[in-house]
Design a protein around this motif. Structure first.
Motif, PDB file in Angstrom:
ATOM      1  N   SER A  59       0.826  -1.209   0.000  1.00 45.03           N
ATOM      2  CA  SER A  59       0.000   0.000   0.000  1.00 45.03           C
ATOM      3  C   SER A  59       0.860   1.257   0.000  1.00 45.03           C
ATOM      4  CB  SER A  59      -0.929   0.003   1.212  1.00 45.03           C
ATOM      5  OG  SER A  59      -1.822  -1.089   1.179  1.00 45.03           O
ATOM      6  N   LEU A  60       2.007   1.212   0.667  1.00 47.14           N
ATOM      7  CA  LEU A  60       2.882   2.378   0.748  1.00 47.14           C
ATOM      8  C   LEU A  60       3.521   2.729  -0.585  1.00 47.14           C
ATOM      9  CD1 LEU A  60       4.534   1.686   4.224  1.00 47.14           C
ATOM     10  CD2 LEU A  60       3.162   3.694   3.622  1.00 47.14           C
ATOM     11  N   THR A  61       3.421   1.844  -1.574  1.00 48.41           N
ATOM     12  CA  THR A  61       3.922   2.188  -2.910  1.00 48.41           C
ATOM     13  C   THR A  61       2.973   3.138  -3.629  1.00 48.41           C
ATOM     14  OG1 THR A  61       2.841   0.282  -3.965  1.00 48.41           O
ATOM     15  CG2 THR A  61       5.062  -0.046  -3.078  1.00 48.41           C
TER      16      THR A  61
ATOM     17  N   SER B  34      -2.473   8.280   2.304  1.00 51.79           N
ATOM     18  CA  SER B  34      -2.364   7.750   3.662  1.00 51.79           C
ATOM     19  C   SER B  34      -2.762   6.282   3.701  1.00 51.79           C
ATOM     20  CB  SER B  34      -3.263   8.564   4.604  1.00 51.79           C
ATOM     21  OG  SER B  34      -4.601   8.554   4.127  1.00 51.79           O
ATOM     22  N   ILE B  35      -2.165   5.539   4.643  1.00 49.93           N
ATOM     23  CA  ILE B  35      -2.424   4.110   4.797  1.00 49.93           C
ATOM     24  C   ILE B  35      -2.919   3.860   6.221  1.00 49.93           C
ATOM     25  CG2 ILE B  35      -1.501   1.784   4.496  1.00 49.93           C
ATOM     26  CD1 ILE B  35      -1.156   3.642   2.038  1.00 49.93           C
TER      27      ILE B  35
ATOM     28  N   GLU C 129       8.267  10.980   7.215  1.00 54.61           N
ATOM     29  CA  GLU C 129       8.823   9.701   7.648  1.00 54.61           C
ATOM     30  C   GLU C 129       7.831   8.549   7.482  1.00 54.61           C
ATOM     31  OE1 GLU C 129       9.037  12.514   9.516  1.00 54.61           O
ATOM     32  OE2 GLU C 129      11.106  12.880   8.880  1.00 54.61           O
ATOM     33  N   THR C 130       6.547   8.824   7.696  1.00 60.01           N
ATOM     34  CA  THR C 130       5.577   7.739   7.597  1.00 60.01           C
ATOM     35  C   THR C 130       4.195   8.242   7.208  1.00 60.01           C
ATOM     36  OG1 THR C 130       4.563   5.868   8.757  1.00 60.01           O
ATOM     37  CG2 THR C 130       4.989   7.842  10.052  1.00 60.01           C
TER      38      THR C 130
ATOM     39  N   ASP D 207      -6.472   6.652   2.411  1.00 59.07           N
ATOM     40  CA  ASP D 207      -6.517   6.279   0.992  1.00 59.07           C
ATOM     41  C   ASP D 207      -6.550   4.765   0.827  1.00 59.07           C
ATOM     42  OD1 ASP D 207      -6.283   8.659  -0.920  1.00 59.07           O
ATOM     43  OD2 ASP D 207      -4.937   9.181   0.699  1.00 59.07           O
ATOM     44  N   TYR D 208      -5.680   4.089   1.535  1.00 65.00           N
ATOM     45  CA  TYR D 208      -5.642   2.629   1.450  1.00 65.00           C
ATOM     46  C   TYR D 208      -5.750   2.059   2.859  1.00 65.00           C
ATOM     47  CZ  TYR D 208      -4.310   3.157  -3.399  1.00 65.00           C
ATOM     48  OH  TYR D 208      -4.322   3.493  -4.731  1.00 65.00           O
ATOM     49  N   VAL D 209      -6.603   1.056   2.994  1.00 63.10           N
ATOM     50  CA  VAL D 209      -6.814   0.413   4.287  1.00 63.10           C
ATOM     51  C   VAL D 209      -6.435  -1.057   4.180  1.00 63.10           C
ATOM     52  CG1 VAL D 209      -8.580  -0.398   5.906  1.00 63.10           C
ATOM     53  CG2 VAL D 209      -8.581   1.979   5.152  1.00 63.10           C
ATOM     54  N   VAL D 210      -5.673  -1.515   5.158  1.00 69.17           N
ATOM     55  CA  VAL D 210      -5.416  -2.941   5.344  1.00 69.17           C
ATOM     56  C   VAL D 210      -6.186  -3.350   6.593  1.00 69.17           C
ATOM     57  CG1 VAL D 210      -3.688  -4.706   5.800  1.00 69.17           C
ATOM     58  CG2 VAL D 210      -3.132  -2.777   4.287  1.00 69.17           C
ATOM     59  N   LEU D 211      -7.129  -4.270   6.424  1.00 67.58           N
ATOM     60  CA  LEU D 211      -7.960  -4.723   7.546  1.00 67.58           C
ATOM     61  C   LEU D 211      -7.501  -6.104   7.988  1.00 67.58           C
ATOM     62  CD1 LEU D 211     -10.338  -4.466   9.473  1.00 67.58           C
ATOM     63  CD2 LEU D 211     -11.832  -5.291   7.660  1.00 67.58           C
ATOM     64  N   ASP D 212      -7.098  -6.188   9.233  1.00 69.57           N
ATOM     65  CA  ASP D 212      -6.595  -7.428   9.814  1.00 69.57           C
ATOM     66  C   ASP D 212      -7.721  -8.234  10.465  1.00 69.57           C
ATOM     67  OD1 ASP D 212      -4.238  -9.007  11.291  1.00 69.57           O
ATOM     68  OD2 ASP D 212      -5.694  -8.414  12.825  1.00 69.57           O
TER      69      ASP D 212
END
Length: 687
Positions: free
Chosen positions: A582-584, A588-589, A622-623, A639-644
Motif C-alpha cells: 500500500s505504501l507504494t 495515507s495508509i 517519515e511515515t 486512501d488505502y486500508v489494510v484490515l486485519d
C-alpha cells in the motif's frame, strides 16, 4: 465540458487571466492582513480592559486572514446573465464573481473573492440546467500544490452543450487523503448545500452512511451559521461534540481553514467531568442501565427526598420584637416550590426569601414600614438559615450519585417502579467508596453527576451544538448534550448502521426526544463520495443484519477502487507485506485491527523497520502509515486500508451484532483501496 490545462502565459490565455486574478487576490489578502496588523488602538480605547478586548479581536482577525499556500483562495467562478444586486453580493457590482473560502476585497473595497457562504455564491452549488438561477457559466478551477493549473466551464443555458460529469469535481473528490480532514467547499453537492444553509432556529438530524459527507456537512453548517448569525453566536457560543480525541484532532483544521477560529470542540466526557475525575470503567450491563433515561427520574426523586416538611415554626428576633411564622405556613411555601418544579438550588435560594416576606407582612400589619433591605436581612437571619438548612438543605450532586450507587436501600427507595432488582444490582458498587475523591468514577457516572448538577442548577446553554457519531450516545448522554443547547439549536450527525455501543440508539426519533429536540428535521444522505463502489458494495452485505431497512450508500465515484480479500497462513507477515504494498501508492495508509491485535501488529511493524502513527495524527515525511484500533476507526479515512482479521474485530465486541457493526465501520474507511486479510473464517455475510 472539457478541462483546460495551462499551456502559455499570454494575455489571450484564459487560464493566464485567472492566474493573474489569483495573484492579485493573494496580494489583496496580504494587504487586508497588513491593515489589521497596523491598526493603532491607543486612541480608540478608554482603558486597558477595552484595549485588551479590542487587541484580542484584532489578533483573531489577523489569524483569520492567513493565506494558506496550499489552500486555493478561490475554487470557482459564476458568470451571471444579469447584474446582481449590490446588497446580495457583499458590495460587488457586475455579473462575474469568484467564489472562495473567504471574502477578499481590493484597496477601494471592491470584492475580488466572494465568501462561499454569501447569498450570491449559493448558485455555485444549486444551479442546474433545469434551473440555472440566472447563471450563464459556472467555472471550476483545478490546482496542483496551490498553483492554478486547469479550469472547466459549464454553460448552464447553452442547449448545444451536453451535460457531463465534472472531471475537476471528480478529481477533487478522489484526491488522496493525506493529513487531517479538509473542507469540502469546492465539492458541496445540492442536497448537502440545502442542509448547510438551513436556518439557525431549527435542529437538523443527518442520517448518512459511510462517505456521504455528513461530518463535513455538519462542520460547514457551523461555518455558515457563524457567517449568517455572527453577533448572536458570538454571544451564545458554538460547540462541536465528537466521539473521541483522535476524531477531534482529525477534524480540527476544517473550521480554521474556513476562517472560523472560535468554535469549541469536545467529547461528551469533556463536558461532564468538571466535578470529578474518571478513573474507572463499567461492565456493559451497568453502563447500559446508567445510560438509560429512567435514571433521570431516579436522580430527581433522590434529590427531592432531601426536602423535609417543617416540624416547628420559625421565630425571628429583631430588636425587641419577635416574629413567628407557623410551620403550616412554611409547609405551604415548600409545597408551592415543589409544585413549580424549580431547580433544586433555585428553590433553596427562594425559600428564605419566602419566609422573610411572611415576616415583612407581619411587620407591616404591626404598623412598621420595612423595605427590601429588611427582607434581605431577615432572609439571612440565623433562625431562617437554620430552618432552610433543615427543610431544604443544599445537596452536592456528586455526593448524591455516590449515595445512590453505594446505598442499596436509598437506591431501591427511589428506583421503585423504574428499575428492576437486577438492574439495581448491576449499578450498585460492590465496594462503596468512602468519598467523592476516592471513588473510581466511570464515564457513565460522570453523566449521572452532570444530570444531578442540572437538577440543582441550570446548565448554561449555547447557541448551536454539532453532535457527530451521535448514534453511539446513550439516552443520558443525549440529555447531557441537549442541556447545552436547550435554548439553541443542534446539528445531529450519525449512521444507525455504525452504532457500536451497547446503548446505541435504534431510531433517530428516540434520540432526538432524549436530546430535547423532538421537532428536528431528519435528512438522509445516500450518495457516497468517499468510499469506492466495490468497497461500499462489499461492506453493504452486512446491512440486512446490522440495520435492516436502512438504504445502502450508492457511490458516485467513477473509480470502483481496489478490493482484495485474501486468506493467509501467517497473518502478521501478510499484514506487514500488505502495508508495504500500500505504501507504494500515494496517500495515507490505515492498518485497522481488533484492539486486542494491535500490540502484536505493532511489534511486527517495528520488527520490519516500519514506523507508524496513532489515529488522528497527521502523516509525515517519515511515515504515512497509521495503526488504528477498530474501536477508534469511526469517522477516520485513509486512501488505502489494510484490515486485519475481520473475525477478531467481531469477537472483540460484547455481541455479534455490535461486532458486525464495528466491522462495517472498519470496512468503510478506505478512499481508494481495501485489502482484507484473514486466517479465521469470514463472517457468513462476507464469505
Amino acid at each position: 465540458m472539457p478541462a483546460h490545462e495551462f499551456e502559455s502565459d499570454t494575455t489571450t490565455d484564459p487560464l493566464a487571466h485567472e492566474r493573474a486574478h489569483l495573484a492579485a487576490s493573494r496580494a489583496a489578502l496580504r494587504a487586508m492582513r497588513e491593515d489589521a496588523q497596523n491598526l493603532d488602538i491607543r486612541d480608540v480605547t478608554a482603558n486597558w480592559v477595552n484595549a485588551a478586548v479590542l487587541q484580542a479581536q484584532i489578533d483573531e482577525r489577523i489569524k483569520s486572514l492567513a493565506d494558506l499556500a496550499h489552500t486555493p483562495l478561490f475554487f470557482g467562478r459564476l458568470d451571471y446573465l444579469h447584474v446582481v444586486g449590490a446588497e446580495e453580493a457583499e458590495g460587488a457590482e457586475g455579473e462575474q464573481f469568484y467564489i472562495g473560502r473567504r471574502h477578499v476585497h481590493d484597496a477601494v473595497g471592491d470584492p475580488m473573492v466572494i465568501d462561499w457562504r454569501a447569498p450570491v455564491s449559493q448558485p455555485f452549488y444549486r444551479a442546474s440546467r433545469k434551473d440555472p438561477l440566472d447563471v450563464g457559466r459556472r467555472r471550476r478551477f483545478g490546482y496542483t500544490g496551490g498553483d492554478l493549473t486547469a479550469y472547466e466551464d459549464e454553460h448552464l443555458t447553452d442547449p448545444a452543450e451536453a451535460e457531463q460529469t465534472s472531471k475537476l469535481l471528480q478529481a477533487e473528490i478522489e484526491r488522496p487523503r493525506v493529513g487531517p480532514m479538509r473542507d469540502i467547499v469546492a465539492t458541496i453537492q445540492p442536497e448537502q448545500d440545502e442542509i448547510v444553509r438551513s436556518g439557525l432556529g431549527g435542529t437538523v438530524c443527518v442520517q448518512g452512511g459511510p462517505g456521504t459527507g455528513k461530518t463535513a456537512v455538519g462542520l460547514h453548517r457551523v461555518a455558515y451559521l457563524l457567517y449568517a448569525h455572527r453577533e448572536r453566536l458570538a454571544r451564545t457560543g458554538t460547540l462541536v461534540v465528537g466521539p473521541n480525541r483522535s476524531f477531534l484532532h482529525y477534524i480540527e483544521q476544517v473550521l480554521p481553514a474556513l476562517g472560523e477560529l472560535e468554535v469549541k470542540q469536545a467529547t461528551v466526557e469533556d463536558l461532564v467531568t468538571a466535578q470529578i475525575e474518571v478513573r474507572g470503567a463499567d461492565e456493559a450491563p451497568a453502563a447500559v442501565v446508567k445510560g438509560d433515561a429512567r435514571m433521570a427520574e431516579v436522580l430527581r426523586r433522590a434529590l427531592r427526598s432531601h426536602v423535609t416538611p417543617p416540624a416547628e415554626p420559625v421565630m425571628v428576633v429583631r430588636g425587641s420584637r419577635r416574629w413567628r411564622v407557623p410551620a403550616y405556613e412554611i409547609e405551604e411555601m415548600v409545597q408551592e416550590l415543589l409544585a413549580r418544579d424549580m431547580r433544586y438550588g433555585a428553590a433553596h435560594e427562594a425559600l428564605p426569601q419566602r419566609i422573610a416576606h411572611a415576616v415583612l407582612v407581619r411587620m407591616e400589619q404591626a404598623g412598621e414600614a420595612p423595605d427590601d433591605r429588611v427582607q434581605n436581612a431577615v432572609a439571612r437571619n440565623t433562625a431562617v438559615k437554620a430552618a432552610v438548612k433543615a427543610i431544604w438543605p443544599a445537596v452536592d450532586p456528586a455526593k448524591l450519585v455516590l449515595r445512590l450507587l453505594s446505598d442499596a436501600e436509598f437506591l431501591a427507595e427511589h428506583a421503585e417502579g423504574l428499575l428492576t432488582e437486577d438492574e439495581q444490582k448491576a449499578i450498585l458498587w460492590t465496594k462503596p467508596a468512602r468519598s467523592v475523591k476516592t471513588a473510581k468514577w466511570s464515564a457513565a457516572d460522570a453523566v449521572l453527576i452532570d444530570e444531578a448538577a442540572d437538577l440543582v442548577s441550570r446548565t448554561h446553554s449555547l447557541g448551536h451544538v454539532v453532535i457527530d457519531e451521535a448514534q453511539d450516545l446513550s439516552p443520558m448522554q443525549y440529555r447531557a448534550v441537549g442541556r447545552r443547547c436547550s435554548t439553541g439549536s443542534a446539528t445531529v450527525l450519525g449512521d444507525l448502521a455504525q452504532g457500536t455501543t451497547p446503548w446505541s440508539t435504534q431510531s433517530w426519533e428516540q434520540a432526538l426526544s432524549h436530546l430535547g429536540k423532538a421537532d428536528a428535521v431528519v435528512e438522509e444522505l445516500t450518495a457516497g463520495f468517499r468510499v469506492p463502489r466495490d468497497v461500499i458494495a462489499y461492506a453493504s452485505r452486512l446491512l440486512p443484519v446490522i440495520s435492516p431497512g436502512l438504504a445502502p450508500v450508492e457511490s458516485v465515484r467513477e473509480s470502483p477502487g481496489s478490493l482484495s480479500v485474501r486468506e493467509v497462513a501467517d497473518l502478521d507477515a501478510a499484514v506487514v507485506a500488505a502495508c508495504e504494498e500500500s505504501l507504494t501508492h500515494e496517500g495515507s495508509i490505515g492498518l485497522i485491527a481488533a484492539d486486542a491485535r494491535v500490540p502484536a501488529l505493532a511489534d511486527a511493524l517495528t520488527a520490519a523497520g516500519h514506523t507508524y502513527l496513532s489515529p488522528g495524527r497527521e502523516t509525515t515525511a517519515e511515515t504515512r502509515l497509521t495503526l488504528v484500533p477498530a474501536s477508534l476507526a469511526k469517522g477516520l479515512e485513509y486512501d488505502y486500508v489494510v484490515l486485519d482479521e475481520p473475525a477478531a474485530v467481531v469477537d472483540g465486541e460484547p455481541d455479534e451484532r455490535t461486532g458486525l457493526r464495528r466491522l462495517y465501520v472498519a470496512l468503510t474507511r478506505a478512499v481508494s483501496g481495501l485489502t482484507v486479510l484473514h486466517s479465521a473464517p469470514l463472517p457468513e455475510e462476507l464469505a
